[in-house]
Design an enzyme around this catalytic site. Structure first.
Site, PDB file in Angstrom:
ATOM      1  N   TYR A 117       0.831  -1.137   0.067  1.00 22.94           N
ATOM      2  CA  TYR A 117       0.199   0.001  -0.079  1.00 22.94           C
ATOM      3  C   TYR A 117       1.131   1.305   0.090  1.00 22.94           C
ATOM      4  O   TYR A 117       1.749   1.390   0.765  1.00 22.94           O
ATOM      5  CB  TYR A 117      -0.806  -0.101   1.123  1.00 22.94           C
ATOM      6  CG  TYR A 117      -2.159   1.153   1.029  1.00 22.94           C
ATOM      7  CD1 TYR A 117      -3.095   0.671   0.291  1.00 22.94           C
ATOM      8  CD2 TYR A 117      -2.100   2.097   1.920  1.00 22.94           C
ATOM      9  CE1 TYR A 117      -4.038   1.782   0.278  1.00 22.94           C
ATOM     10  CE2 TYR A 117      -2.852   3.283   1.419  1.00 22.94           C
ATOM     11  CZ  TYR A 117      -4.180   2.820   0.793  1.00 22.94           C
ATOM     12  OH  TYR A 117      -4.935   3.884   0.644  1.00 22.94           O
ATOM     13  N   GLN A 118       0.925   2.061  -1.024  1.00 23.03           N
ATOM     14  CA  GLN A 118       0.042   1.933  -2.150  1.00 23.03           C
ATOM     15  C   GLN A 118       0.761   0.980  -3.037  1.00 23.03           C
ATOM     16  O   GLN A 118       2.025   1.116  -3.465  1.00 23.03           O
ATOM     17  CB  GLN A 118       0.078   3.242  -2.931  1.00 23.03           C
ATOM     18  CG  GLN A 118      -0.666   4.535  -2.166  1.00 23.03           C
ATOM     19  CD  GLN A 118      -2.031   4.342  -2.112  1.00 23.03           C
ATOM     20  OE1 GLN A 118      -2.610   3.796  -3.031  1.00 23.03           O
ATOM     21  NE2 GLN A 118      -2.606   5.000  -0.962  1.00 23.03           N
ATOM     22  N   PRO A 119      -0.218   0.144  -3.745  1.00 17.46           N
ATOM     23  CA  PRO A 119       0.356  -0.787  -4.868  1.00 17.46           C
ATOM     24  C   PRO A 119       0.652   0.028  -6.137  1.00 17.46           C
ATOM     25  O   PRO A 119       0.209   1.174  -6.270  1.00 17.46           O
ATOM     26  CB  PRO A 119      -0.943  -1.724  -4.963  1.00 17.46           C
ATOM     27  CG  PRO A 119      -1.966  -0.920  -4.649  1.00 17.46           C
ATOM     28  CD  PRO A 119      -1.587  -0.065  -3.805  1.00 17.46           C
ATOM     29  N   SER A 120       1.179  -0.567  -7.099  1.00 16.71           N
ATOM     30  CA  SER A 120       1.278   0.058  -8.671  1.00 16.71           C
ATOM     31  C   SER A 120       0.193  -0.291  -9.278  1.00 16.71           C
ATOM     32  O   SER A 120      -0.039   0.460 -10.149  1.00 16.71           O
ATOM     33  CB  SER A 120       2.810  -0.406  -9.115  1.00 16.71           C
ATOM     34  OG  SER A 120       3.780  -0.094  -8.598  1.00 16.71           O
TER      35      SER A 120
ATOM     36  N   HIS B 137      -5.489  -4.032  -8.563  1.00 16.93           N
ATOM     37  CA  HIS B 137      -6.349  -5.090  -8.616  1.00 16.93           C
ATOM     38  C   HIS B 137      -5.612  -6.079  -7.565  1.00 16.93           C
ATOM     39  O   HIS B 137      -4.508  -6.438  -7.677  1.00 16.93           O
ATOM     40  CB  HIS B 137      -5.978  -5.849 -10.069  1.00 16.93           C
ATOM     41  CG  HIS B 137      -6.915  -7.252 -10.100  1.00 16.93           C
ATOM     42  ND1 HIS B 137      -8.035  -7.092 -10.990  1.00 16.93           N
ATOM     43  CD2 HIS B 137      -6.620  -8.292  -9.672  1.00 16.93           C
ATOM     44  CE1 HIS B 137      -8.527  -8.440 -10.760  1.00 16.93           C
ATOM     45  NE2 HIS B 137      -7.610  -9.328  -9.976  1.00 16.93           N
ATOM     46  N   PHE B 138      -6.223  -6.433  -6.628  1.00 19.72           N
ATOM     47  CA  PHE B 138      -5.881  -7.244  -5.379  1.00 19.72           C
ATOM     48  C   PHE B 138      -5.086  -8.406  -5.870  1.00 19.72           C
ATOM     49  O   PHE B 138      -5.219  -9.273  -6.510  1.00 19.72           O
ATOM     50  CB  PHE B 138      -6.753  -7.596  -4.518  1.00 19.72           C
ATOM     51  CG  PHE B 138      -6.632  -7.921  -3.114  1.00 19.72           C
ATOM     52  CD1 PHE B 138      -6.104  -6.879  -2.411  1.00 19.72           C
ATOM     53  CD2 PHE B 138      -6.480  -9.238  -2.677  1.00 19.72           C
ATOM     54  CE1 PHE B 138      -5.468  -7.380  -1.237  1.00 19.72           C
ATOM     55  CE2 PHE B 138      -6.017  -9.638  -1.769  1.00 19.72           C
ATOM     56  CZ  PHE B 138      -5.467  -8.696  -0.722  1.00 19.72           C
ATOM     57  N   HIS B 139      -3.834  -8.208  -5.438  1.00 14.26           N
ATOM     58  CA  HIS B 139      -2.836  -9.329  -5.402  1.00 14.26           C
ATOM     59  C   HIS B 139      -1.887  -9.396  -4.091  1.00 14.26           C
ATOM     60  O   HIS B 139      -1.409  -8.288  -3.439  1.00 14.26           O
ATOM     61  CB  HIS B 139      -1.985  -9.168  -6.505  1.00 14.26           C
ATOM     62  CG  HIS B 139      -1.261  -7.794  -6.638  1.00 14.26           C
ATOM     63  ND1 HIS B 139      -1.850  -6.487  -7.165  1.00 14.26           N
ATOM     64  CD2 HIS B 139       0.069  -7.297  -6.071  1.00 14.26           C
ATOM     65  CE1 HIS B 139      -1.051  -5.541  -6.830  1.00 14.26           C
ATOM     66  NE2 HIS B 139       0.038  -6.014  -6.282  1.00 14.26           N
TER      67      HIS B 139
ATOM     68  N   HIS C 242       1.778 -10.396  -2.581  1.00  8.49           N
ATOM     69  CA  HIS C 242       3.364 -10.683  -2.725  1.00  8.49           C
ATOM     70  C   HIS C 242       3.716 -12.013  -1.847  1.00  8.49           C
ATOM     71  O   HIS C 242       3.372 -11.934  -0.688  1.00  8.49           O
ATOM     72  CB  HIS C 242       4.055  -9.482  -2.383  1.00  8.49           C
ATOM     73  CG  HIS C 242       3.822  -8.363  -3.198  1.00  8.49           C
ATOM     74  ND1 HIS C 242       4.373  -7.739  -4.173  1.00  8.49           N
ATOM     75  CD2 HIS C 242       2.698  -7.606  -2.940  1.00  8.49           C
ATOM     76  CE1 HIS C 242       4.186  -6.575  -4.724  1.00  8.49           C
ATOM     77  NE2 HIS C 242       3.038  -6.506  -4.223  1.00  8.49           N
TER      78      HIS C 242
HETATM   79  P1  M7G Z   1       2.751  -3.829  -6.555  1.00 11.79           P
HETATM   80  O1  M7G Z   1       2.570  -3.873  -5.280  1.00 11.79           O
HETATM   81  O2  M7G Z   1       1.051  -3.438  -7.383  1.00 11.79           O
HETATM   82  O3  M7G Z   1       3.547  -2.866  -7.269  1.00 11.79           O
HETATM   83  O4  M7G Z   1       2.733  -5.261  -7.066  1.00 11.79           O
HETATM   84  P2  M7G Z   1       5.117  -2.763  -6.975  1.00 11.79           P
HETATM   85  O5  M7G Z   1       5.638  -3.047  -8.645  1.00 11.79           O
HETATM   86  O6  M7G Z   1       5.335  -1.293  -6.766  1.00 11.79           O
HETATM   87  O7  M7G Z   1       5.565  -3.588  -6.170  1.00 11.79           O
HETATM   88  C1  M7G Z   1       2.811  -5.696  -8.404  1.00 11.79           C
HETATM   89  C2  M7G Z   1       3.677  -6.828  -8.647  1.00 11.79           C
HETATM   90  O8  M7G Z   1       3.457  -7.690  -9.756  1.00 11.79           O
HETATM   91  C3  M7G Z   1       5.008  -6.623  -8.485  1.00 11.79           C
HETATM   92  O9  M7G Z   1       5.940  -7.364  -7.460  1.00 11.79           O
HETATM   93  C4  M7G Z   1       5.621  -6.650  -9.872  1.00 11.79           C
HETATM   94  O10 M7G Z   1       7.134  -7.400  -9.961  1.00 11.79           O
HETATM   95  C5  M7G Z   1       4.720  -7.823 -10.375  1.00 11.79           C
HETATM   96  N1  M7G Z   1       4.216  -7.734 -11.768  1.00 11.79           N
HETATM   97  C6  M7G Z   1       4.277  -6.792 -12.422  1.00 11.79           C
HETATM   98  N2  M7G Z   1       4.129  -6.866 -13.897  1.00 11.79           N
HETATM   99  C7  M7G Z   1       3.865  -5.765 -15.090  1.00 11.79           C
HETATM  100  C8  M7G Z   1       4.196  -8.366 -13.860  1.00 11.79           C
HETATM  101  C9  M7G Z   1       3.888  -9.264 -15.023  1.00 11.79           C
HETATM  102  O11 M7G Z   1       3.758  -8.669 -16.329  1.00 11.79           O
HETATM  103  N3  M7G Z   1       4.072 -10.519 -14.850  1.00 11.79           N
HETATM  104  C10 M7G Z   1       4.240 -10.769 -13.427  1.00 11.79           C
HETATM  105  N4  M7G Z   1       4.491 -12.342 -13.306  1.00 11.79           N
HETATM  106  N5  M7G Z   1       4.668 -10.018 -12.536  1.00 11.79           N
HETATM  107  C11 M7G Z   1       4.447  -8.959 -12.672  1.00 11.79           C
END
Ligand code: M7G
Length: 345
Positions: free
Chosen positions: A255-258, A261-263, A265
């Site tokens: 938080y904040q994510p990039s 859509h809920f995911h 880590h």
């Molecule tokens: P986030 O917390 O929304 O953003 O996490 P952050 O990048 O600031 O941490 C998104 C997560 O998805 C990150 O860990 C990215 O490395 C991962 N991610 C982003 N993209 C565009 C992709 C992708 O195309 N494929 C996969 N497998 N992971 C991705």
């Protein structure tokens, strides 16, 4: 177009970020006149307990075995130049055998064409701790999330969920048409080199699309989160031959994510922060969220003040956070910074 062809066309503009500790370098440049971001990261060393064998049974998920290996950090030494010795201390420089499959030098990530948002994210910037109150969420953050959700930045998520993108790398998929809301896909994160189990980094993307961020988690979602937690901790160790244990998995939410859509880590406990991502504040442990919901009302995470670090380049900073931080500090009676901050005169 293959990655190598794209990378060869890269024209360097400037360094976005360089971190000698994590050995990560991000460069801004152009490919065919469109902005491109290349991130290179040195891979970790292989040592005997940490080696990948070719996956069996057609699965593309790396499997790790205890074994010795000609690429490991001691056996693989090809050249060694002694720098100095002093008493019992000796040091030098070495070249370790490299191999594109067994022991690659680095991981390389390309974003192309990169948007302005990507560039801002990778650009080194000053960080600030902000206390986001529920009021700030409603007034500043919510409209921001709604605005950026209309752009196409979630394309990669939908491609994974519905169009088979990265399908050969899926570690776990649970999707039933009639129970879509329980579904999740777990795949290797782009942050992982896929080689080193201690650097394990997976991302779990849920099928539910009504949860844009942590803030949308309500009391009624607690059971759902517990079930996700249980699934991840049961499945991931099995996928890696139990070379990783359930209590070695750091499962957290940004938080904040990039990406709104809920995911989740899912990261090996030994992995230190990547791009400040795992640092306190930005990352909230799933277990803590589940626990917090016990103490919050029906609106759950909406009711909390959440403290985290945000960069000056983030849109929220200029959309009101800058002023709010100043006001908060004043309210707390913390003196304003004097104008001279670096000099000692
Ligand atoms: P986030 O917390 O929304 O953003 O996490 P952050 O990048 O600031 O941490 C998104 C997560 O998805 C990150 O860990 C990215 O490395 C991962 N991610 C982003 N993209 C565009 C992709 C992708 O195309 N494929 C996969 N497998 N992971 C991705």
């Amino acid at each position: 177009e293959p990655l190598i062809a794209l990378v060869r066309k890269f024209k360097f503009t400037r360094v976005l970020n360089s971190n000698p500790q994590t050995k990560v370098l991000s460069l801004l440049g152009t490919i065919e006149d469109k902005d491109a971001i290349i991130t290179v990261e040195k891979t970790h060393f292989l040592y005997d307990e940490n080696v990948r064998k070719q996956p069996m049974g057609g699965r593309n998920t790396p499997i790790f075995y205890h074994c010795e290996n000609e690429y490991s950090c001691i056996k693989g030494i090809q050249e060694l130049k002694e720098l100095t010795s002093n008493d019992i201390y000796h040091w030098g420089l070495t070249i370790i055998r490299q191999d594109i499959d067994q022991n690659p030098t680095a991981k390389i990530n390309l974003i192309w064409p990169a948007t302005y948002t990507h560039i801002k994210k990778y650009d080194q910037q000053n960080l600030h701790l902000v206390k986001e109150t529920p009021e700030m969420y409603e007034r500043i953050v919510k409209p921001y999330i709604e605005e950026i959700s209309s752009t196409n930045s979630l394309a990669w998520v939908y491609k994974i969920l519905y169009e088979g993108a990265e399908s050969e790398r899926i570690i776990y998929k649970d999707f039933q048409e009639d129970k879509k809301n329980d579904g999740i896909i777990i795949i290797p994160d782009t942050n992982w080199d896929g080689l080193n189990l201690e650097a394990l980094y997976l991302v779990g993307i849920v099928y539910r699309d009504d949860i844009k961020s942590l803030r949308d988690l309500k009391k009624k979602d607690q059971q759902w989160l517990m079930e996700l937690n249980r699934k991840i901790k049961s499945i991931i160790p099995a996928c890696y031959n139990y070379a990783i244990h359930p209590d070695e998995l750091r499962i957290f939410i940004h938080y904040q994510p990039s990406y709104y859509h809920f995911h989740l880590h899912i990261v090996h406990i030994r992995l230190p922060g990547i791009n400040e991502g795992i640092n306190a504040g930005k990352s909230i442990l799933l277990d803590d969220v589940i626990e917090s919901l016990n103490y919050l009302g029906p609106d759950g995470m909406r009711e909390k003040t959440i403290t985290y670090a945000i960069g000056e380049h983030h849109d929220l900073w200029r959309r009101g956070f800058e002023e709010e931080v100043a006001k908060q500090l004043e309210r707390e009676g913390i003196p304003k910074m004097p104008n001279i901050v670096n000099g000692f005169e």
